[in-house]
Scaffold this motif. Structure first.
Motif, PDB file in Angstrom:
ATOM      1  N   LYS A 127       2.455   1.823  -3.561  1.00 21.22           N
ATOM      2  CA  LYS A 127       2.003   2.077  -4.977  1.00 21.22           C
ATOM      3  C   LYS A 127       0.637   3.479  -4.409  1.00 21.22           C
ATOM      4  O   LYS A 127       0.005   3.222  -5.050  1.00 21.22           O
ATOM      5  CB  LYS A 127       1.126   0.454  -4.884  1.00 21.22           C
ATOM      6  CG  LYS A 127       2.577  -1.006  -5.283  1.00 21.22           C
ATOM      7  CD  LYS A 127       1.223  -1.835  -5.568  1.00 21.22           C
ATOM      8  CE  LYS A 127       2.715  -2.569  -5.933  1.00 21.22           C
ATOM      9  NZ  LYS A 127       2.227  -4.074  -7.018  1.00 21.22           N
ATOM     10  N   CYS A 128       0.629   3.445  -3.356  1.00 17.30           N
ATOM     11  CA  CYS A 128      -0.548   4.497  -2.915  1.00 17.30           C
ATOM     12  C   CYS A 128       0.089   5.792  -2.670  1.00 17.30           C
ATOM     13  O   CYS A 128       0.485   5.291  -1.439  1.00 17.30           O
ATOM     14  CB  CYS A 128      -1.978   3.870  -2.190  1.00 17.30           C
ATOM     15  SG  CYS A 128      -3.068   4.761  -2.171  1.00 17.30           S
ATOM     16  N   LYS A 129       0.281   6.790  -3.742  1.00 15.53           N
ATOM     17  CA  LYS A 129       0.525   7.928  -3.063  1.00 15.53           C
ATOM     18  C   LYS A 129      -0.243   9.001  -2.451  1.00 15.53           C
ATOM     19  O   LYS A 129      -0.099   9.889  -2.514  1.00 15.53           O
ATOM     20  CB  LYS A 129       1.374   8.143  -4.933  1.00 15.53           C
ATOM     21  CG  LYS A 129       2.005   7.384  -4.820  1.00 15.53           C
ATOM     22  CD  LYS A 129       3.288   7.256  -4.101  1.00 15.53           C
ATOM     23  CE  LYS A 129       4.388   6.102  -4.586  1.00 15.53           C
ATOM     24  NZ  LYS A 129       4.590   5.349  -3.616  1.00 15.53           N
ATOM     25  N   ASP A 130      -1.933   8.179  -2.859  1.00 10.04           N
ATOM     26  CA  ASP A 130      -2.892   9.089  -2.250  1.00 10.04           C
ATOM     27  C   ASP A 130      -2.950   9.097  -0.594  1.00 10.04           C
ATOM     28  O   ASP A 130      -3.196   8.703  -0.188  1.00 10.04           O
ATOM     29  CB  ASP A 130      -3.898   9.267  -3.019  1.00 10.04           C
ATOM     30  CG  ASP A 130      -5.337  10.015  -2.675  1.00 10.04           C
ATOM     31  OD1 ASP A 130      -5.143  11.502  -2.600  1.00 10.04           O
ATOM     32  OD2 ASP A 130      -5.359   9.914  -1.390  1.00 10.04           O
TER      33      ASP A 130
ATOM     34  N   TYR B 199      -3.039  -6.749  -4.706  1.00 12.89           N
ATOM     35  CA  TYR B 199      -2.904  -5.606  -4.768  1.00 12.89           C
ATOM     36  C   TYR B 199      -0.507  -5.422  -5.525  1.00 12.89           C
ATOM     37  O   TYR B 199      -0.718  -5.221  -5.985  1.00 12.89           O
ATOM     38  CB  TYR B 199      -2.134  -4.389  -2.984  1.00 12.89           C
ATOM     39  CG  TYR B 199      -3.569  -4.224  -2.064  1.00 12.89           C
ATOM     40  CD1 TYR B 199      -4.189  -3.705  -2.798  1.00 12.89           C
ATOM     41  CD2 TYR B 199      -3.315  -4.071  -1.152  1.00 12.89           C
ATOM     42  CE1 TYR B 199      -5.780  -3.661  -2.493  1.00 12.89           C
ATOM     43  CE2 TYR B 199      -4.725  -3.371  -0.613  1.00 12.89           C
ATOM     44  CZ  TYR B 199      -5.588  -3.254  -0.902  1.00 12.89           C
ATOM     45  OH  TYR B 199      -6.799  -2.963  -0.117  1.00 12.89           O
TER      46      TYR B 199
ATOM     47  N   ARG C 220      -0.750   0.155  -9.775  1.00 14.96           N
ATOM     48  CA  ARG C 220      -0.635   1.659  -8.212  1.00 14.96           C
ATOM     49  C   ARG C 220      -2.501   1.790  -8.351  1.00 14.96           C
ATOM     50  O   ARG C 220      -3.183   0.794  -8.702  1.00 14.96           O
ATOM     51  CB  ARG C 220      -1.067   2.725  -9.461  1.00 14.96           C
ATOM     52  CG  ARG C 220      -0.093   3.692 -10.145  1.00 14.96           C
ATOM     53  CD  ARG C 220       0.148   4.702 -10.900  1.00 14.96           C
ATOM     54  NE  ARG C 220      -0.268   6.021  -9.997  1.00 14.96           N
ATOM     55  CZ  ARG C 220      -1.368   6.966  -9.802  1.00 14.96           C
ATOM     56  NH1 ARG C 220      -1.409   6.829 -11.559  1.00 14.96           N
ATOM     57  NH2 ARG C 220      -1.751   7.883  -9.536  1.00 14.96           N
ATOM     58  N   LEU C 221      -2.816   1.586  -6.833  1.00 15.40           N
ATOM     59  CA  LEU C 221      -3.590   1.608  -5.568  1.00 15.40           C
ATOM     60  C   LEU C 221      -4.641   3.275  -5.627  1.00 15.40           C
ATOM     61  O   LEU C 221      -3.576   4.413  -5.934  1.00 15.40           O
ATOM     62  CB  LEU C 221      -3.278   0.595  -4.679  1.00 15.40           C
ATOM     63  CG  LEU C 221      -2.932  -0.119  -4.784  1.00 15.40           C
ATOM     64  CD1 LEU C 221      -2.068  -0.705  -3.175  1.00 15.40           C
ATOM     65  CD2 LEU C 221      -3.643  -1.587  -4.338  1.00 15.40           C
TER      66      LEU C 221
ATOM     67  N   ARG D 111      -6.125   8.450   0.844  1.00 17.42           N
ATOM     68  CA  ARG D 111      -6.759   6.420   0.037  1.00 17.42           C
ATOM     69  C   ARG D 111      -5.885   5.960   1.199  1.00 17.42           C
ATOM     70  O   ARG D 111      -6.271   4.714   1.693  1.00 17.42           O
ATOM     71  CB  ARG D 111      -6.411   6.594  -0.512  1.00 17.42           C
ATOM     72  CG  ARG D 111      -7.285   5.688  -2.208  1.00 17.42           C
ATOM     73  CD  ARG D 111      -7.294   5.658  -3.821  1.00 17.42           C
ATOM     74  NE  ARG D 111      -7.192   3.960  -3.900  1.00 17.42           N
ATOM     75  CZ  ARG D 111      -7.744   3.226  -3.584  1.00 17.42           C
ATOM     76  NH1 ARG D 111      -8.916   3.411  -2.314  1.00 17.42           N
ATOM     77  NH2 ARG D 111      -7.589   1.890  -4.345  1.00 17.42           N
ATOM     78  N   LYS D 112      -4.737   5.759   1.432  1.00 15.08           N
ATOM     79  CA  LYS D 112      -3.753   5.803   1.632  1.00 15.08           C
ATOM     80  C   LYS D 112      -4.153   5.407   3.203  1.00 15.08           C
ATOM     81  O   LYS D 112      -4.146   3.622   3.162  1.00 15.08           O
ATOM     82  CB  LYS D 112      -2.066   5.974   1.730  1.00 15.08           C
ATOM     83  CG  LYS D 112      -0.940   5.216   2.054  1.00 15.08           C
ATOM     84  CD  LYS D 112       0.428   5.890   2.084  1.00 15.08           C
ATOM     85  CE  LYS D 112       0.918   6.737   3.157  1.00 15.08           C
ATOM     86  NZ  LYS D 112       2.161   7.334   3.042  1.00 15.08           N
TER      87      LYS D 112
ATOM     88  N   LEU E  21      -6.648   3.016   3.222  1.00  8.30           N
ATOM     89  CA  LEU E  21      -6.485   1.317   2.820  1.00  8.30           C
ATOM     90  C   LEU E  21      -5.663   0.621   4.069  1.00  8.30           C
ATOM     91  O   LEU E  21      -6.153  -0.445   4.079  1.00  8.30           O
ATOM     92  CB  LEU E  21      -5.915   1.609   1.493  1.00  8.30           C
ATOM     93  CG  LEU E  21      -6.155   1.190   0.301  1.00  8.30           C
ATOM     94  CD1 LEU E  21      -4.528   1.142  -0.622  1.00  8.30           C
ATOM     95  CD2 LEU E  21      -7.623   0.536   0.164  1.00  8.30           C
TER      96      LEU E  21
ATOM     97  N   CYS F  39      -1.935  -4.680  -8.907  1.00 10.38           N
ATOM     98  CA  CYS F  39      -2.097  -3.783  -9.193  1.00 10.38           C
ATOM     99  C   CYS F  39      -0.776  -2.582  -9.217  1.00 10.38           C
ATOM    100  O   CYS F  39       0.198  -2.986  -8.299  1.00 10.38           O
ATOM    101  CB  CYS F  39      -2.794  -2.660  -8.055  1.00 10.38           C
ATOM    102  SG  CYS F  39      -4.082  -2.866  -7.825  1.00 10.38           S
TER     103      CYS F  39
ATOM    104  N   VAL G 201       1.136  -1.165  -0.012  1.00 10.14           N
ATOM    105  CA  VAL G 201      -0.020  -0.129   0.016  1.00 10.14           C
ATOM    106  C   VAL G 201       1.013   1.270  -0.237  1.00 10.14           C
ATOM    107  O   VAL G 201       0.556   2.048  -0.583  1.00 10.14           O
ATOM    108  CB  VAL G 201      -1.254  -0.215   1.091  1.00 10.14           C
ATOM    109  CG1 VAL G 201      -1.989   1.153   1.326  1.00 10.14           C
ATOM    110  CG2 VAL G 201      -1.519  -0.967   0.806  1.00 10.14           C
TER     111      VAL G 201
END
Ligand SMILES: C[C@@]1(CC(=O)O)C2=NC(=C\c3[nH]c(c(CCC(=O)O)c3CC(=O)O)Cc3[nH]c(c(CC(=O)O)c3CCC(=O)O)/C=C3\N/C(=C\2)[C@@H](CCC(=O)O)[C@]3(C)CC(=O)O)/[C@H]1CCC(=O)O
Ligand SMILES: NC(=O)c1ccc[n+]([C@@H]2O[C@H](COP(=O)([O-])OP(=O)(O)OC[C@H]3O[C@@H](n4cnc5c(N)ncnc54)[C@H](O)[C@@H]3O)[C@@H](O)[C@H]2O)c1
Length: 200
Positions: free
Chosen positions: A165-168, A194, A199-200, A171-172, A175, A197, A162
């Motif tokens: 791959k998750c830059k927001d 994950y 990007r998440l 949202r991070k 998750l 993916c 997470v």
């Protein structure tokens, strides 16, 4: 005041002075956490026979020479005078010490703890009552009847994915918060998803 912290002892030189019941308990815990343990004592209780291949044993009276290169030292002899000498030497040489019969001279104390894989739960009374710490530890142990090893490892790996791959940020966080409410099976599915993916 004792500040709770986790200290990495893996492959670090730890010396325990004394060969009685208390020293044995301390040595066992250090071995569990991968330390490189040396034990210095005039006599040893029989239990040390079981772990003699995992430690360095020095059958002698304490002298500073034996502990001078240590990362940590535990003084657990039955001689108050020797324990005090060890504390003094450690202070002069900036080595962290635990003096089994004197909390005032100790840089650190050892909590009662439960280790389920990488999940560690510790209880301390700051030295007021080691028996109460042990009692609470036993009560907590009943809430963790199964092994957390696989669960905590999978959680760690999924969390890494997470974060990678998750830059927001918002949202991070969402998750990551979801993960801790999943059971092991759901978590493993989530990790696979994950992994696939980009990007998440
Ligand atoms: C938790 C545990 C971890 C471990 O050592 O591994 C631990 N003591 C344990 C057992 C235990 N200790 C004692 C008894 C006999 C009953 C009694 O007397 O109460 C038993 C029971 C037994 O042996 O079964 C007596 C005792 N303990 C200390 C002194 C000296 C003093 O108070 O000055 C005396 C009196 C000596 C005397 O004069 O005879 C001192 C300390 N003991 C600590 C830790 C630290 C504070 C922890 C905290 O409360 O936060 C501290 C300050 C320093 C340190 O050792 O780090 C482990 C339980 C592990 C588990 O089973 O879960
Ligand atoms: N911190 C704790 O959790 C805790 C619990 C109980 C007791 N204690 C205290 O810890 C100490 C040890 O307790 P124990 O029950 O293991 O005692 P013990 O009598 O069983 O063992 C003491 C050991 O110290 C060794 N020793 C004595 N003088 C020495 C010296 N000059 N150099 C090297 N070795 C020496 C002896 O050979 C023996 O192996 C005592 O002071 C006791 O009051 C601490």
């Amino acid at each position: 005041m004792f500040y709770p912290m986790m200290i990495n002892v893996k492959n670090k030189k730890v010396s325990v002075v004394g060969g009685g019941r208390v020293a044995y308990r301390k040595v066992k815990t250090f071995l569990k956490y991968g330390a490189d343990v040396k034990v210095i004592s005039i006599n040893f209780i029989n239990k040390f026979e079981k772990i003699k291949d995992k430690i360095e044993i020095i059958k002698d009276k304490y002298t500073p020479e034996y502990i001078k290169n240590s990362f940590l030292v535990v003084a657990a002899t039955s001689s108050k005078e020797t324990n005090e000498k060890i504390a003094l030497f450690c202070k002069e040489n900036k080595i962290l010490c635990n003096i089994a019969d004197d909390i005032q001279l100790s840089d650190f104390i050892v909590p009662s703890s439960i280790k389920k894989g990488d999940l560690i739960v510790s209880v301390s009374t700051s030295g007021k009552s080691p028996l109460l710490a042990r009692k609470i530890r036993k009560e907590i142990e009943e809430i963790f009847p199964y092994e957390y090893d696989d669960y905590v490892n999978t959680l760690g790996e999924t969390r890494r994915l997470v974060i990678e791959k998750c830059k927001d940020e918002k949202r991070k966080n969402k998750l990551l918060n979801e993960l801790i409410d999943l059971d092991l099976e759901e978590l493993k599915k989530r990790r696979e998803k994950y992994e696939d993916c980009s990007r998440l």
